[in-house]
Design a protein around this motif. Structure first.
Motif, PDB file in Angstrom:
ATOM      1  N   GLU A 288       9.696  -8.174  -5.472  1.00  0.00           N
ATOM      2  CA  GLU A 288       8.712  -9.251  -5.392  1.00  0.00           C
ATOM      3  C   GLU A 288       7.327  -8.696  -5.040  1.00  0.00           C
ATOM      4  O   GLU A 288       7.160  -8.051  -3.998  1.00  0.00           O
ATOM      5  CB  GLU A 288       9.146 -10.266  -4.330  1.00  0.00           C
ATOM      6  CG  GLU A 288       8.412 -11.570  -4.455  1.00  0.00           C
ATOM      7  CD  GLU A 288       8.948 -12.618  -3.484  1.00  0.00           C
ATOM      8  OE1 GLU A 288       8.157 -13.454  -3.058  1.00  0.00           O
ATOM      9  OE2 GLU A 288      10.155 -12.564  -3.143  1.00  0.00           O
ATOM     10  N   PRO A 289       6.335  -8.951  -5.899  1.00  0.00           N
ATOM     11  CA  PRO A 289       4.989  -8.469  -5.596  1.00  0.00           C
ATOM     12  C   PRO A 289       4.454  -9.082  -4.296  1.00  0.00           C
ATOM     13  O   PRO A 289       4.782 -10.216  -3.956  1.00  0.00           O
ATOM     14  CB  PRO A 289       4.157  -8.953  -6.798  1.00  0.00           C
ATOM     15  CG  PRO A 289       5.139  -9.203  -7.885  1.00  0.00           C
ATOM     16  CD  PRO A 289       6.398  -9.631  -7.211  1.00  0.00           C
ATOM     17  N   GLY A 290       3.637  -8.299  -3.590  1.00  0.00           N
ATOM     18  CA  GLY A 290       2.983  -8.817  -2.385  1.00  0.00           C
ATOM     19  C   GLY A 290       3.809  -8.690  -1.120  1.00  0.00           C
ATOM     20  O   GLY A 290       3.358  -9.047  -0.039  1.00  0.00           O
ATOM     21  N   ARG A 291       5.045  -8.193  -1.250  1.00  0.00           N
ATOM     22  CA  ARG A 291       5.921  -8.036  -0.071  1.00  0.00           C
ATOM     23  C   ARG A 291       5.895  -6.595   0.430  1.00  0.00           C
ATOM     24  O   ARG A 291       5.597  -5.673  -0.320  1.00  0.00           O
ATOM     25  CB  ARG A 291       7.367  -8.370  -0.447  1.00  0.00           C
ATOM     26  CG  ARG A 291       7.626  -9.801  -0.746  1.00  0.00           C
ATOM     27  CD  ARG A 291       7.612 -10.608   0.545  1.00  0.00           C
ATOM     28  NE  ARG A 291       7.983 -12.000   0.293  1.00  0.00           N
ATOM     29  CZ  ARG A 291       9.205 -12.485   0.453  1.00  0.00           C
ATOM     30  NH1 ARG A 291      10.182 -11.696   0.835  1.00  0.00           N
ATOM     31  NH2 ARG A 291       9.451 -13.757   0.221  1.00  0.00           N
ATOM     32  N   TRP A 292       6.233  -6.406   1.719  1.00  0.00           N
ATOM     33  CA  TRP A 292       6.524  -5.062   2.215  1.00  0.00           C
ATOM     34  C   TRP A 292       7.717  -4.538   1.422  1.00  0.00           C
ATOM     35  O   TRP A 292       8.663  -5.292   1.142  1.00  0.00           O
ATOM     36  CB  TRP A 292       6.881  -5.097   3.711  1.00  0.00           C
ATOM     37  CG  TRP A 292       5.816  -5.718   4.586  1.00  0.00           C
ATOM     38  CD1 TRP A 292       5.846  -6.965   5.123  1.00  0.00           C
ATOM     39  CD2 TRP A 292       4.582  -5.125   5.000  1.00  0.00           C
ATOM     40  NE1 TRP A 292       4.694  -7.187   5.844  1.00  0.00           N
ATOM     41  CE2 TRP A 292       3.899  -6.083   5.796  1.00  0.00           C
ATOM     42  CE3 TRP A 292       3.969  -3.892   4.793  1.00  0.00           C
ATOM     43  CZ2 TRP A 292       2.654  -5.838   6.378  1.00  0.00           C
ATOM     44  CZ3 TRP A 292       2.729  -3.651   5.370  1.00  0.00           C
ATOM     45  CH2 TRP A 292       2.086  -4.609   6.152  1.00  0.00           C
ATOM     46  N   ILE A 293       7.695  -3.292   1.039  1.00  0.00           N
ATOM     47  CA  ILE A 293       8.783  -2.762   0.195  1.00  0.00           C
ATOM     48  C   ILE A 293       9.860  -2.145   1.083  1.00  0.00           C
ATOM     49  O   ILE A 293       9.612  -1.155   1.787  1.00  0.00           O
ATOM     50  CB  ILE A 293       8.240  -1.711  -0.795  1.00  0.00           C
ATOM     51  CG1 ILE A 293       7.094  -2.306  -1.633  1.00  0.00           C
ATOM     52  CG2 ILE A 293       9.367  -1.213  -1.698  1.00  0.00           C
ATOM     53  CD1 ILE A 293       6.403  -1.296  -2.535  1.00  0.00           C
TER      54      ILE A 293
END
Ligand SMILES: Cc1cc2nc3c(=O)[nH]c(=O)nc-3n(C[C@H](O)[C@H](O)[C@H](O)COP(=O)(O)OP(=O)(O)OC[C@H]3O[C@@H](n4cnc5c(N)ncnc54)[C@H](O)[C@@H]3O)c2cc1C
Ligand SMILES: NC(=O)c1ccc[n+]([C@@H]2O[C@H](COP(=O)([O-])OP(=O)(O)OC[C@H]3O[C@@H](n4cnc5c(N)ncnc54)[C@H](O)[C@@H]3O)[C@@H](O)[C@H]2O)c1
Length: 478
Positions: A288-293
C-alpha cells in the motif's frame, strides 16, 4: 546485449541516496556486487542538509558558549552574545551550501553509480527513473532493490495550519534569517531542539505541546528539558492543544485550546514524520502506497525474495545511526544471498538489526542534553520485565562539579533484576551525550552487573556516575 543496455542492469538498485541508501550500496559493493543509487534531490539525504547536521550546527555554538559561561574564570572571558550570522555561516559549511558535490565524489570513489531523478518500482526487480526533463530510464536488478526513501514532516490537520505556510524541520534547519518570534507546535525531539536553537540565537519562542515534552522517554527528561527551555526564555505550554493557525499581514496567530492567541513571525510544525512511500510504485508489488514498509529483521519485505526497505521508510527507528546499522545488515545479507553464502539471521547475527528492538541510543541536543538507550522503566514494566530503576543526581559526581559550576543533571539505570543486566539508561545534563555509548555496550553485551563493578570509571570524570548507580543497586543484589 549492447553496452548501453548493460549499464542498466545492476546487482542492486537502491532507491534514495540518504545516509542509509549510501550505506546499503557501499556494503554491497564492498561485498563484490554492482550497485546504483537513484536520488531525486541531494545525495546525502535529509540528514546532511535539513536534519541532523544543520540542526546540530545551529545548536553547537550555543552549547559551547553556555559551557564557558558556567566555569568561573572562563565566564569572565565570554561576555558577548552569539554571533547569529556566524552561526548560520558555520551551519552552511556543514550543508556544503546545499550542494552534494562532495557526496557524489564519494559515491564515485566507492564504485557506486548514480541515477538522478525520481525512482518508482515498475515491476519485479525493476525501477524506472524519471529525470527533471521527464526522460525515463529503466533499471533492472539481478538480485535486490532496496528502498531507502526516508520520511517527510507531517503537517497535522489543524485548522488553517497548512494555508499559513508553516515551517517544517526543513525551513527551521535552513533559515537564513532569525524570526523575531517563533511558535513551535509539538513536544518531540525536533520541537525541543529547534526551540533551544532559536531561543539561544535570540528569537522569542513559544512551545505548544499537546502533552508533555519528549514523550516516550523517562519523565524526568522532559521535565528537565522544559525547565532548561524556560531558563532560555522559552514560553513552554504543555498539555495545550492548538485549535487554529492564521497567517495575516502581521505574522501568524496561533489559537490555543483555551482561546489564548500566540502571535509569531513563523510557526514550526514539529509533529512527527510520515514515510516517503506514496509515489514509489508500491502498488506494483502489492504494497500500500504511503505506508511504512514492513520488513523482517534482515530488512527484507515479507513474501519477497528481492525487495528490502531500510532506514526511516520502514518506520522501525527514525534515526540516522540506526538506519545505517540496518544498512550494514541489509547490504551484507544482500551480498550473502546473491552469492549463496550462509545467512546469519539469528538474534544479534551479522545479517539482522536486532538492536532496533533492544538498544536504540538517542541523544537530544537540547540544553540540558538527553542521552538515552534501551527501555525506560515504564516500557520495561509494560513488557512484563521485573526491573529496578536506580536514580542518581549527576551534580553530586566530583567530575561533574569540576566540569562546570552548579552542574545539574540526573541519571537512571533500568536493571532487569531476574537477569542482573542493564536494559535501559537515561542521562540528562550538560553534554551527557558521550555517556550513552558505555550504556549501549553494557546493554548489547548483556554485561552482568557483577562484572560491571570491574569496569572502573576514571576519576574525576562524569563517568563516575556508573559507580554511583551500581552502588545504588547494591553489590549484594548482583
Ligand atoms: C530536524 C531533524 C533532526 C534530526 N537529527 C538527527 C540526529 O541528530 N541524529 C539522528 O540520528 N537522526 C536525526 N534525525 C533523523 C534522520 O534525519 C533520519 O533518521 C535520516 O535522515 C534517515 O535516513 P534515510 O536515508 O532513511 O532517509 P533520508 O535522509 O530522508 O534520505 C532519503 C533520500 O531518498 C530520496 N528519495 C526519496 N524518494 C525518492 C524517489 N522516489 N526517488 C529517488 N530518490 C528519492 C530523498 O531525496 C532523500 O535524499 C533528524 C531528523 C530531523 C527531521
Ligand atoms: N537528535 C536526534 O536524534 C533527533 C533530532 C530530531 C529528530 N529526530 C528524529 O526525527 C523524528 C521526528 O521528530 P519529531 O519531533 O517531528 O517527532 P516526534 O514523534 O518525536 O514528536 C512529535 C510531537 O508532535 C506531537 N504531535 C503529533 N501530532 C500532533 C498534532 N496533531 N497536534 C499537536 N501535536 C502533535 C506529539 O505529541 C509529539 O510531541 C523522531 O522520531 C526522531 O527520531 C532525532
Amino acid at each position: 546485449m549492447n553496452a548501453a543496455q548493460k549499464t542498466d542492469e545492476y546487482d542492486l538498485i537502491v532507491l534514495g541516496g540518504g545516509p542509509v541508501g549510501e550505506n546499503v550500496a557501499d556494503r554491497a559493493v564492498q561485498g563484490g556486487l554492482t550497485a546504483i543509487i537513484v536520488e531525486s534531490e541531494l545525495v546525502g539525504g535529509e540528514c546532511s542538509y535539513w536534519a541532523c547536521m544543520p540542526s546540530k550546527a545551529l545548536l553547537r555554538s550555543a552549547q559551547a558558549l553556555r559551557a564557558a559561561q558556567h566555569v568561573a574564570g572562563a565566564s569572565q572571558a565570554v561576555t558577548g552574545k552569539l554571533d547569529v550570522r556566524a552561526v548560520f555561516e558555520r551551519r552552511d559549511s556543514f550543508t556544503s551550501n546545499w550542494s552534494d558535490d562532495g557526496q557524489v565524489k564519494w559515491l564515485d570513489s566507492a564504485g557506486i553509480d548514480l541515477a538522478r531523478g525520481h525512482g518508482r518500482l515498475t515491476g519485479e526487480r525493476e525501477v524506472t527513473v524519471t529525470d527533471a526533463d521527464g526522460a525515463t530510464r529503466v533499471l533492472r536488478a539481478r538480485h535486490a532493490v532496496a528502498i531507502s526513501t526516508g520520511s517527510d514532516a507531517v503537517i497535522p490537520p489543524i485548522d488553517g495550519l497548512r494555508e499559513s505556510a508553516p515551517w517544517t524541520s526543513r525551513e527551521a534547519t535552513s533559515a537564513e534569517e532569525l524570526p523575531e518570534r517563533l511558535a513551535v507546535i509539538g513536544g518531540g525531539v525536533v520541537a525541543v531542539e529547534m526551540a533551544t536553537a532559536y531561543a539561544a540565537l535570540g528569537s522569542q519562542v513559544t512551545v505548544i505541546a499537546r502533552s508533555g515534552l519528549l514523550g516516550g522517554m523517562e519523565p524526568f527528561a522532559g521535565e528537565r528539558v522544559a525547565a532548561g527551555l524556560k531558563e532560555l526564555g522559552v514560553d513552554v505550554r504543555t498539555d495545550t492543544g492548538t485549535v487554529s493557525v492564521h497567517r495575516g499581514a502581521d505574522g501568524v496567530t496561533v489559537t490555543l485550546d483555551g482561546g489564548e492567541k500566540i502571535i509569531a513571525t513563523e510557526v514550526l510544525a514539529a509533529t512527527g514524520r510520515s514515510p516517503r512511500s506514496g509515489d514509489i510504485g508500491l502498488d506494483v508489488v502489492g504494497l500500500e502506497p504511503g505506508r511504512w514498509i514492513e520488513t523482517d529483521d534482515t530488512l527484507r519485505v515479507p513474501g519477497s525474495d528481492w525487495l528490502y526497505a531500510v532506514g526511516d521508510v520502514n518506520g522501525r527507528v527514525l534515526l540516522t545511526h540506526q538506519g545505517k546499522y540496518q544498512a550494514r545488515a541489509a547490504g551484507d545479507v544482500i551480498v550473502a544471498r546473491a552469492q549463496g553464502d550462509d545467512v546469519d539471521d539469528s538474534p544479534w547475527g551479522r545479517h539482522v538489526a536486532t538492536a532496533d528492538q533492544a538498544a536504540v541510543p538517542q541523544v537530544t541536543f537540547s540544553i540540558p542534553e538527553v542521552g538515552s538507550v534501551g527501555l525506560t522503566e515504564a516500557q520495561a514494566v509494560e513488557a512484563g520485565i521485573t526491573v529496578k530503576a536506580i536514580d542518581y543526581d549527576l551534580g553530586w559526581i566530583a567530575g561533574a562539579s569540576l566540569y562546570e559550576d552548579g552542574f545539574e543533571g540526573q541519571a537512571r539505570l533500568v536493571i532487569d533484576t531476574d537477569r542482573d543486566v542493564v536494559i535501559g539508561a537515561t542521562f540528562v545534563g550538560p553534554e551527557v551525550a558521550e555517556l550513552v555509548h558505555a550504556a549501549t555496550v553494557a546493554i548489547v553485551g548483556e554485561v552482568p552487573i557483577a562484572r560491571l563493578w570491574h569496569a572502573v570509571p576514571s576519576y574525576p570524570t562524569v563517568s563516575e556516575i556508573w559507580l554511583r548507580l551500581l552502588e545504588g543497586y547494591g553489590r549484594d543484589s548482583a
